[in-house]
Design an enzyme around this catalytic site. Sequence first.
Site, mmCIF file in Angstrom:
data_model
loop_
_atom_site.group_PDB
_atom_site.id
_atom_site.type_symbol
_atom_site.label_atom_id
_atom_site.label_comp_id
_atom_site.label_asym_id
_atom_site.label_seq_id
_atom_site.Cartn_x
_atom_site.Cartn_y
_atom_site.Cartn_z
ATOM 1 N N ASP A 187 0.854 -1.187 0.000
ATOM 2 C CA ASP A 187 0.000 0.000 0.000
ATOM 3 C C ASP A 187 0.892 1.240 0.000
ATOM 4 O O ASP A 187 1.603 1.502 0.971
ATOM 5 C CB ASP A 187 -0.882 -0.051 1.254
ATOM 6 C CG ASP A 187 -1.793 1.157 1.371
ATOM 7 O OD1 ASP A 187 -1.718 2.076 0.521
ATOM 8 O OD2 ASP A 187 -2.579 1.178 2.329
ATOM 9 N N ILE A 188 0.822 2.006 -1.079
ATOM 10 C CA ILE A 188 1.708 3.162 -1.245
ATOM 11 C C ILE A 188 1.480 4.228 -0.160
ATOM 12 O O ILE A 188 2.392 4.996 0.151
ATOM 13 C CB ILE A 188 1.547 3.755 -2.673
ATOM 14 C CG1 ILE A 188 2.771 4.587 -3.063
ATOM 15 C CG2 ILE A 188 0.275 4.568 -2.807
ATOM 16 C CD1 ILE A 188 2.820 4.955 -4.542
ATOM 17 N N ASN A 198 -7.078 12.077 -11.379
ATOM 18 C CA ASN A 198 -7.789 12.442 -12.613
ATOM 19 C C ASN A 198 -7.676 13.957 -12.782
ATOM 20 O O ASN A 198 -7.172 14.645 -11.903
ATOM 21 C CB ASN A 198 -9.246 11.965 -12.578
ATOM 22 C CG ASN A 198 -9.994 12.571 -11.409
ATOM 23 O OD1 ASN A 198 -10.091 13.800 -11.286
ATOM 24 N ND2 ASN A 198 -10.502 11.730 -10.520
ATOM 25 N N GLY A 230 -9.740 3.927 -6.267
ATOM 26 C CA GLY A 230 -8.401 3.353 -6.410
ATOM 27 C C GLY A 230 -7.370 3.970 -5.489
ATOM 28 O O GLY A 230 -7.656 4.300 -4.326
ATOM 29 N N ASP A 240 -5.994 6.838 -5.676
ATOM 30 C CA ASP A 240 -6.348 8.245 -5.409
ATOM 31 C C ASP A 240 -7.219 8.339 -4.151
ATOM 32 O O ASP A 240 -6.952 9.146 -3.242
ATOM 33 C CB ASP A 240 -7.097 8.773 -6.645
ATOM 34 C CG ASP A 240 -7.272 10.282 -6.660
ATOM 35 O OD1 ASP A 240 -6.685 10.957 -5.802
ATOM 36 O OD2 ASP A 240 -7.991 10.769 -7.553
ATOM 37 N N THR A 261 -3.292 1.746 -14.763
ATOM 38 C CA THR A 261 -3.558 0.309 -14.972
ATOM 39 C C THR A 261 -4.769 -0.212 -14.208
ATOM 40 O O THR A 261 -5.052 -1.410 -14.234
ATOM 41 C CB THR A 261 -2.340 -0.566 -14.600
ATOM 42 O OG1 THR A 261 -2.105 -0.478 -13.192
ATOM 43 C CG2 THR A 261 -1.113 -0.145 -15.361
ATOM 44 N N GLY A 262 -5.477 0.674 -13.509
ATOM 45 C CA GLY A 262 -6.693 0.281 -12.789
ATOM 46 C C GLY A 262 -7.918 0.751 -13.561
ATOM 47 O O GLY A 262 -8.204 0.264 -14.665
ATOM 48 N N VAL A 263 -8.607 1.726 -12.990
ATOM 49 C CA VAL A 263 -9.835 2.270 -13.588
ATOM 50 C C VAL A 263 -9.601 2.731 -15.030
ATOM 51 O O VAL A 263 -10.471 2.585 -15.891
ATOM 52 C CB VAL A 263 -10.341 3.465 -12.742
ATOM 53 C CG1 VAL A 263 -11.546 4.119 -13.389
ATOM 54 C CG2 VAL A 263 -10.680 3.016 -11.324
HETATM 55 N N1 AR6 Z 1 -1.318 1.397 -3.126
HETATM 56 C C1 AR6 Z 1 -0.688 1.093 -4.291
HETATM 57 N N2 AR6 Z 1 -1.344 0.818 -5.438
HETATM 58 C C2 AR6 Z 1 -2.710 0.830 -5.394
HETATM 59 C C3 AR6 Z 1 -3.437 1.143 -4.223
HETATM 60 C C4 AR6 Z 1 -2.679 1.437 -3.053
HETATM 61 N N3 AR6 Z 1 -3.269 1.748 -1.889
HETATM 62 N N4 AR6 Z 1 -4.765 1.074 -4.519
HETATM 63 C C5 AR6 Z 1 -4.861 0.722 -5.815
HETATM 64 N N5 AR6 Z 1 -3.624 0.565 -6.358
HETATM 65 P P1 AR6 Z 1 -6.227 3.229 -10.144
HETATM 66 P P2 AR6 Z 1 -5.845 4.698 -12.693
HETATM 67 C C6 AR6 Z 1 -3.232 0.219 -7.743
HETATM 68 O O1 AR6 Z 1 -7.546 2.726 -10.589
HETATM 69 O O2 AR6 Z 1 -6.010 3.452 -13.475
HETATM 70 C C7 AR6 Z 1 -9.312 7.017 -9.650
HETATM 71 O O3 AR6 Z 1 -10.701 7.038 -9.434
HETATM 72 C C8 AR6 Z 1 -4.237 -0.496 -8.617
HETATM 73 O O4 AR6 Z 1 -4.221 -1.885 -8.351
HETATM 74 O O5 AR6 Z 1 -6.078 3.717 -8.772
HETATM 75 O O6 AR6 Z 1 -4.696 5.613 -13.038
HETATM 76 C C9 AR6 Z 1 -8.773 8.391 -10.021
HETATM 77 O O7 AR6 Z 1 -9.458 9.428 -9.352
HETATM 78 C C10 AR6 Z 1 -3.674 -0.179 -10.009
HETATM 79 O O8 AR6 Z 1 -2.650 -1.107 -10.374
HETATM 80 O O9 AR6 Z 1 -5.707 4.464 -11.106
HETATM 81 C C11 AR6 Z 1 -8.969 8.448 -11.494
HETATM 82 O O10 AR6 Z 1 -10.276 8.855 -11.834
HETATM 83 C C12 AR6 Z 1 -3.017 1.184 -9.852
HETATM 84 O O11 AR6 Z 1 -2.977 1.422 -8.431
HETATM 85 C C13 AR6 Z 1 -8.757 7.025 -11.931
HETATM 86 O O12 AR6 Z 1 -9.035 6.215 -10.780
HETATM 87 C C14 AR6 Z 1 -3.775 2.317 -10.523
HETATM 88 O O13 AR6 Z 1 -5.164 2.080 -10.435
HETATM 89 C C15 AR6 Z 1 -7.320 6.763 -12.309
HETATM 90 O O14 AR6 Z 1 -7.214 5.475 -12.832
#
Ligand code: AR6
Length: 171
Positions: free
Chosen positions: A13-14, A27, A35, A37, A121-123
């Site tokens: 967890d970052i 965003n 996520g 954020d 790589t998430g949302v």
């Molecule tokens: N620590 C480290 N990595 C994490 C954590 C954490 N606590 N939680 C999730 N991840 P995402 P995006 C990973 O969806 O694709 C948000 O709503 C997760 O598994 O967080 O850039 C923003 O407000 C994935 O590999 O970000 C934007 O609207 C990575 O973090 C949108 O999502 C990124 O996933 C951004 O989408």
Amino acid sequence: MIKNNRIDLIKGDITTLAVDAIVNAANRSLMGGGGVDGAIHDAAGHDLLTECIRLKGCDTGQAKITSGFRLRARYIIHTVGPVWKGGGNDEDNLLGSCYKTSLSIARDYKLKTIAFPNISTGVFGFPKELAAFIAVNEIKRFLKNNQLPEKVIIVTYSDENFDIYRKLLAE
Ligand code: AR6
């Protein structure tokens, strides 16, 4: 944990890291979200949102810095990754730019340690292998040309991303 000269790879967890800066995958509104954020805003506390409102958003591929508030990290560098739309919309360059501009801010603030999540790589749906390839290339290129930051920590959250990076960093 895997160490590769000035790049470390961890799974976790970052929001818990005691580094000079963590990067947020935000965003364009910079008003928080899900996520990583959401996790960062929850951990840093409401003062982060107040500071983010003053920044008036951020373009895709760019980055802006705030204090870390209640985090152990001193700063948060908020960057906006591209939404994956199939690859024909400059997604590669925009993702690379997230890493480059975040590292440039860290260097300009004379920061020694910075931790990145796997931006987009998430949302935002960016293919994980391609995202990791771009991330590692940009980070390596920047470190070759700059003394700061001294150390970059790639923080994966899933086994899948950890394995992808472990293989890439071993090459
Ligand atoms: N620590 C480290 N990595 C994490 C954590 C954490 N606590 N939680 C999730 N991840 P995402 P995006 C990973 O969806 O694709 C948000 O709503 C997760 O598994 O967080 O850039 C923003 O407000 C994935 O590999 O970000 C934007 O609207 C990575 O973090 C949108 O999502 C990124 O996933 C951004 O989408």
